[in-house]
Structures are given as C-alpha cells and as structure tokens.
Design an enzyme around this catalytic site. Sequence first.
Site, PDB file in Angstrom:
ATOM      1  N   THR A  55      24.029 -12.387   0.848  1.00  0.00           N
ATOM      2  CA  THR A  55      25.277 -12.120   1.570  1.00  0.00           C
ATOM      3  C   THR A  55      25.754 -13.367   2.306  1.00  0.00           C
ATOM      4  O   THR A  55      26.938 -13.687   2.303  1.00  0.00           O
ATOM      5  CB  THR A  55      25.089 -10.973   2.586  1.00  0.00           C
ATOM      6  OG1 THR A  55      24.959  -9.745   1.876  1.00  0.00           O
ATOM      7  CG2 THR A  55      26.288 -10.865   3.511  1.00  0.00           C
ATOM      8  N   PHE A 102      25.592 -11.122  -6.903  1.00  0.00           N
ATOM      9  CA  PHE A 102      26.583 -10.044  -7.010  1.00  0.00           C
ATOM     10  C   PHE A 102      27.490  -9.958  -5.793  1.00  0.00           C
ATOM     11  O   PHE A 102      28.606  -9.443  -5.871  1.00  0.00           O
ATOM     12  CB  PHE A 102      25.881  -8.702  -7.257  1.00  0.00           C
ATOM     13  CG  PHE A 102      25.350  -8.015  -6.028  1.00  0.00           C
ATOM     14  CD1 PHE A 102      26.080  -7.017  -5.402  1.00  0.00           C
ATOM     15  CD2 PHE A 102      24.107  -8.350  -5.512  1.00  0.00           C
ATOM     16  CE1 PHE A 102      25.591  -6.369  -4.271  1.00  0.00           C
ATOM     17  CE2 PHE A 102      23.607  -7.702  -4.394  1.00  0.00           C
ATOM     18  CZ  PHE A 102      24.348  -6.706  -3.769  1.00  0.00           C
ATOM     19  N   LYS A 103      27.046 -10.488  -4.665  1.00  0.00           N
ATOM     20  CA  LYS A 103      27.853 -10.418  -3.445  1.00  0.00           C
ATOM     21  C   LYS A 103      29.193 -11.149  -3.601  1.00  0.00           C
ATOM     22  O   LYS A 103      30.173 -10.827  -2.932  1.00  0.00           O
ATOM     23  CB  LYS A 103      27.092 -11.023  -2.262  1.00  0.00           C
ATOM     24  CG  LYS A 103      25.687 -10.478  -2.022  1.00  0.00           C
ATOM     25  CD  LYS A 103      25.691  -9.066  -1.499  1.00  0.00           C
ATOM     26  CE  LYS A 103      24.287  -8.513  -1.316  1.00  0.00           C
ATOM     27  NZ  LYS A 103      23.537  -9.060  -0.211  1.00  0.00           N
ATOM     28  N   ASP A 104      29.247 -12.131  -4.514  1.00  0.00           N
ATOM     29  CA  ASP A 104      30.483 -12.899  -4.708  1.00  0.00           C
ATOM     30  C   ASP A 104      31.646 -12.012  -5.147  1.00  0.00           C
ATOM     31  O   ASP A 104      32.801 -12.275  -4.798  1.00  0.00           O
ATOM     32  CB  ASP A 104      30.287 -13.991  -5.764  1.00  0.00           C
ATOM     33  CG  ASP A 104      29.447 -15.162  -5.273  1.00  0.00           C
ATOM     34  OD1 ASP A 104      29.576 -15.525  -4.093  1.00  0.00           O
ATOM     35  OD2 ASP A 104      28.674 -15.707  -6.080  1.00  0.00           O
TER      36      ASP A 104
END
Length: 473
Positions: free
Chosen positions: A145, A112-114
């Site tokens: 991250t 999800f960090k993308d």
Amino acid sequence: MKYISTRGQTEPMDFSDVLLMGLAPDGGLMLPEHYPNVDEATLEEWRSLSYPELALAIMQRFATDIPYADLKDIIERTYTAEVFGDAEIVPVRKLEDDLYILGLSNGPTLAFKDVAMQFLGNAFEYVLKRQNARITIIGATSGDTGSAAEYALRGKDNIEVFMLSPHGKMSEFQRAQMYSLTDANIHNIAIDGMFDDCQDIVKALQQDAEFKAAYNLGTVNSINWGRILAQIVYYFKAYFAVTSSNEEQVSFSVPSGNFGNICAGHIAREMGLPIGRLIVATNENDVLNDFFNQGAYKPRATDKTYITSSPSMDISKASNFERFIYLLLDKDSTRVHELFEGVKAGQGFDLSDLAQVVNSRYGFAAGKSTHADRLQTIKSLYQQYGELVDPHTADGIKVAKELQQAGETIICAETALPVKFADTIIEAVGPIEIARPKHTEGLEALEQHVVILDNKAELVAEQIRQQVTANPA
C-alpha cells in the site's frame, strides 16, 4: 448516492467528501446507503467494454456528485497502457483447467494496490482543486500500500503523504521502493512494531477530531471507500474474461490480510455479479480463516502476530471486516459499534450462530497457507508451467486448489510480481534470474530516506506538525 457510517452516527455524505475523509467521525467505516443492482441486460452490455469504459459504467453509480465528463477524464487518465503496461490493465491468464490468475501487478509499483491507488491519486487531486482544499494523507502499510500510494500521490498539488511501515518487516525491494523517493510531499516513517501498530496509530490520529481538523487528515488505506470502489471493477472484468455467458458462475480466491480486496469482491457479488464463492486465503496470521470456518473473530495482540514470508498479510486486525459485519448483522449499527469497540479494547467476538448465513447467503469460504505451503506452491508452478508467482499469490493458489469443488472455476487474485520477494522465490526454486521491469533496475542501491520512531501516536503527530501548517483554529 449518499454514504453512511457502519456506526450510524454520521450524517449521509457525498462521494467526494467520503473520498477525502478516511474514518467516519463516529469511528466507523463509510459505505453506500445501498449497493446498486446490476441486472442481466446490464451485465450483457458491460461484457464487451474496455477497462476504462467498464470502470466508468460502474463508478458513475457510486460517484454521483462528480460530473460524468469529469469522472470519465479521471478514469481515462488513470487506466492507460502506458501506466499499466497492457491495454487490458488486468489481463487474466489460464493456469490449469478451471483455474486462472488475475494479473493485477502491472502498475508502477508491481502490486495490485496500483489499480486502485492510481485512480485515488487522480481523484484526490481533482476533488481538492474543486474544493480549493488541501489534505494530509496518513497511511499504514505492510508492504505494498505504501509504495502504491506514494507513487500515485508524489508531486500532486495540495497533498502531503505520511506513510507508516513496520521497521524491518518488509522485503528489501518494498523498502527501497518507498524510502528511495525524494519528492518533497512524501514522508516515510518506520515504526518500531508490527503493521497493526502502524494501523492503530493511523486510527488514533484519525479519531482525534481536533488534530484531524487542524491538518485535514485523510487516508489511502483500504478503509478509504475510493480504493474499494476502484477494486470492484476488476472483479467484473475478470468474470467477463473467463466466461462466455452470464449464466456461468466463477469463484475468486483472494490473499487476505486487511479484508479490503475481497471486500470489493463481496460488493461486486452483492451488486449481482455471478460469483459462486469468495475464498479468503490467509497465511499463518489466520484470524480471518478462523472466523470464516468457526465463526469467532479473535484479533491477536501485535506481539502475537507472526512475521512471515508473505509479509503484506502479516495483519491480525482486518480493518475492512467491519463493512461485511455491518451487512451480516442487518445494518445494526449499534451492535457493530459495540463489537468493534470491543476489538479496539483487545476483545474478539463470536458470531458462529450466523455461520450458515456467512457461507450460503454471502458465499464465503476460507483456508490457510504456511511458509512450507507457499514454497511448495511456488516450486511446483515453476516446474510444471514455468510460472513464477509471489508468496501471497502462492497462498491464494494453494488454498484455491485445496478447496476447489468439482466443476468450479476459480480466479486467483495476484498480489505482486515475484521480484518484490526475491529471497523467498530463490528459497523455493533455487538461484535464478527473476525478471524485473526496467524502471526498477538498481532500485535497492538508491539512497533511502526514512525516520524511525517508537510506537507512539504522539511522535507521528509531531512529525506532521513539523512538516504541515495547521489550519487556523
């Protein structure tokens, strides 16, 4: 829109300056002077927008010093089907009646960090070019991250990246993603300790004013406001995906370690998004679970932090938590400063007298998931639906199902694709072939490049001195 510090001792700043700076000079976190209000008519207007259009509509309210056309260009280059594998960018899939998964793991590093980091990489490059400046990014990662930041910033002009990770504490896939990169501006450092040790080093160097100025230190950790801003967008998008009118409410269950992702949901709720509850899902490192259920925030020492099978949440000091506490304490920056200086010194604090406000006014709830819980969740979802989820997402689903109220629709925020945590998946469901994107095939076999250091900020500072030319005094 101007930005201020939670500690109250920093002059108001523009978005572009806040984007590059990391921690505020006074040690606090930067946030907007106010959160824009989104009324009913605007929500209705936004409902039919594409992801890039929605991102622009939201971000232009916060990044007011970037010309509209330039911000539009940054966003349209960031959120493409080519980068995220899906024109929806964050597709929502139904798991059960009133229970959904928000697909956040379609980016280059499968996490999800993308979603935020791809925006940050393009925004950094734009602002640095406009200011004729360069930046040294120093970050800490518990797993996702780091790779998301490195893939977003690799080869970018005027950016050097130093990423700290806890030595031996990430999955094999996570290590391979980071350490196999060969770009000249990417520097991996494994610290002999836990994620919180890495995070403390980042903060120590950020708070060394002379060193920070000499090397133009910035950060991509979730303390960076640009990341929070980018994450706000997908809460709106997910809400629109599962509702047909703005009279409906939804709740979100979010796997939480550093309080960054769910902080974005909290801000979306403050802006006017009809969110019922924000459910904080923790693993065995349940400091946030304790706070939201008992009112006491008691970060553990790093040697008391558990190493778990959802490693991205193996965190005992939630960096973004200060942004929420600032609002909870009616923006009393003096008290916020006192409380978090106490946290820095190893103390906790008790705000149990505000428990009703936390739950009713701000809509928070929390639950905990253990190794046995996540194995059972992964197994049952696979057997019932043929759906594989990673261990962190399993934590979020377990807590959501445990706390779900009658008639409540819950969207669970996905953390990563299952292949990043293959050992745990196989432990849960047995030996199976786990799907992986083509660009990650053979990743673990690549040569890895990493420097291993003792847990000392000065050793990291020396690595930066060796690689980056300091500004003239």
